[in-house]
Design a protein around this motif. Structure first.
Motif, PDB file in Angstrom:
ATOM      1  N   GLY A  59      31.144  34.707  40.559  1.00  0.00           N
ATOM      2  CA  GLY A  59      30.177  35.483  40.229  1.00  0.00           C
ATOM      3  C   GLY A  59      30.495  36.760  39.778  1.00  0.00           C
ATOM      4  O   GLY A  59      29.596  37.746  40.156  1.00  0.00           O
ATOM      5  N   ARG A  60      31.688  37.192  39.624  1.00  0.00           N
ATOM      6  CA  ARG A  60      32.299  38.428  39.497  1.00  0.00           C
ATOM      7  C   ARG A  60      32.599  38.612  37.979  1.00  0.00           C
ATOM      8  O   ARG A  60      32.508  37.976  37.091  1.00  0.00           O
ATOM      9  N   GLU A  61      32.496  40.054  37.709  1.00  0.00           N
ATOM     10  CA  GLU A  61      32.769  40.364  36.119  1.00  0.00           C
ATOM     11  C   GLU A  61      34.090  40.756  36.225  1.00  0.00           C
ATOM     12  O   GLU A  61      34.762  41.639  36.857  1.00  0.00           O
ATOM     13  N   ILE A  62      35.116  40.348  35.250  1.00  0.00           N
ATOM     14  CA  ILE A  62      36.451  40.717  35.109  1.00  0.00           C
ATOM     15  C   ILE A  62      36.529  42.235  34.882  1.00  0.00           C
ATOM     16  O   ILE A  62      37.487  42.807  35.015  1.00  0.00           O
ATOM     17  N   ALA A  63      35.603  42.838  34.198  1.00  0.00           N
ATOM     18  CA  ALA A  63      35.913  44.339  34.099  1.00  0.00           C
ATOM     19  C   ALA A  63      35.905  44.979  35.361  1.00  0.00           C
ATOM     20  O   ALA A  63      36.128  46.012  35.162  1.00  0.00           O
ATOM     21  N   ASP A  64      35.423  44.406  36.555  1.00  0.00           N
ATOM     22  CA  ASP A  64      35.380  45.147  37.649  1.00  0.00           C
ATOM     23  C   ASP A  64      36.886  45.027  38.423  1.00  0.00           C
ATOM     24  O   ASP A  64      36.987  45.907  39.312  1.00  0.00           O
ATOM     25  N   LEU A  65      37.678  44.460  37.871  1.00  0.00           N
ATOM     26  CA  LEU A  65      39.072  44.261  38.386  1.00  0.00           C
ATOM     27  C   LEU A  65      40.019  45.088  37.348  1.00  0.00           C
ATOM     28  O   LEU A  65      39.849  45.286  36.358  1.00  0.00           O
TER      29      LEU A  65
END
Length: 349
Positions: free
Chosen positions: A202-208
């Motif tokens: 449930g995460r956004e790859i843009a946050d990595l």
């Protein structure tokens, strides 16, 4: 994006094998900071190099801006509680500038005939380190213990090339360090695996952070200089990465063990000897193809083109490596610091 919702700038990091005095490594890190690099990635392999955390501590007190990262440590030869204490010590010296790069284990683990971490062990170890750095108790058998006076969280980046480890990075890490080169096809599949992991959690790859590793050299004569990459190309075949090589049209079956090269092909003490042995399997043409598909070898304009293509595919940073494990990357720092970094610095990731 960063915590304020603004676009991040692309970050450049350099890999430093601490093969010489920690003071000399710290001096080289000072130079890289002066040249505009963002991260000093300090390699970790207890039988090959000086201690990573002691070296980071020396660099921490000599620098003001540059980030300091392990490249990468593991939880097999080091217990997670030891890693937590060590990175906490460095974070106290350079608050907010420290990053914990971790992996399943390679040259730290294999020479001891120990098995690399399973993904479950890697996951549990990262959870333990994070908990200890947040002041939490952790159960160890019949005991429950905590780290005394942690100074705060440290971002954790997972070094990965296979889809399962990339997926784990997407699920739980603050960033991923890719080790399969800069080929657009590989970058696309790598990012897809990370994104799949992020979506499961449930995460956004843009946050990595998505940091791309590549061997580097500015040169106007690829045919002359690409031969130094032959041991690296052969190493990929040795570890079963034929699919990576095949994307560039390189067909290289798994070679037999080369016992004359110590400790292994990619960490060879005698690189000329490694090139000589690798040349029995890797042709000059293969080396040139490898340099163009997977590395940042070439003229300044060629390298800039590959960097911008990688940014278009989602790269937020670059982990730059020179060919060599027992020298400092001084030429890379000078040439890329003068010719590449200023022309990409400030570009949004």
């Amino acid at each position: 994006m960063n915590d304020d919702g603004n676009l991040r700038a692309v970050r450049f990091g350099v890999r430093f094998p601490p093969a010489v005095s920690g003071k000399d490594v710290a001096e080289a890190v000072v130079l890289s900071e002066r040249k505009g690099f963002d991260i000093a990635w300090i390699a970790d392999s207890q039988l090959l190099w000086r201690d990573v955390f002691a070296t980071m501590a020396l660099a921490a007190v000599r620098t003001e801006r540059i980030g300091l990262a392990t490249a990468v440590t593991n939880f097999v030869s080091r217990h997670p509680s030891v890693v937590a204490s060590a990175i906490n010590t460095v974070n106290e010296l350079a608050p907010g500038r420290v990053l914990l790069g971790v992996g399943t284990g390679d040259s730290s683990v294999k020479p001891l005939s120990m098995k690399p971490s399973t993904l479950a062990h890697l996951r549990d170890s990262i959870d333990m380190v994070r908990g200890l750095l947040r002041g939490r108790f952790h159960d160890y058998g019949q005991r429950s213990s905590k780290l005394r006076k942690p100074v705060g969280d440290v971002p954790v980046h997972i070094a990965a090339s296979g889809p399962r480890t990339l997926g784990l990075a997407g699920e739980m890490a603050d960033g991923v360090l890719t080790l399969a080169g800069i080929s657009p096809e590989i970058l696309a599949s790598t990012r897809s695996a990370v994104q799949a992991g992020a979506e499961r959690a449930g995460r956004e790859i843009a946050d990595l952070d998505f940091t791309v590793g590549a061997f580097c050299k500015i040169t106007d004569d690829i045919e002359r200089d690409a031969s130094i990459l032959k041991p690296i190309c052969l190493h990929l075949a040795t570890i079963g990465a034929q699919d990576f090589l095949r994307t560039a049209g390189i067909e290289l079956p798994p070679p037999p063990t080369v016992p004359d090269v110590y400790p292994d092909m990619v960490h060879a003490e005698d690189w000329d000897l490694a090139v000589e042995h690798a040349s029995r399997y890797v042709t000059d043409e293969m080396a040139v193809t490898f340099s163009r598909a997977f590395c940042l070898f070439g003229t300044v304009e060629e390298i800039l083109g590959r960097i911008h293509r990688a940014i278009d595919l989602g790269a937020t940073g670059f982990y730059l490596r020179h060919v060599g494990n027992y020298t400092l990357p001084l030429e890379l720092i000078e040439t890329f610091g003068d010719e590449i970094v200023p022309r990409v610095s400030g570009v949004p990731a």
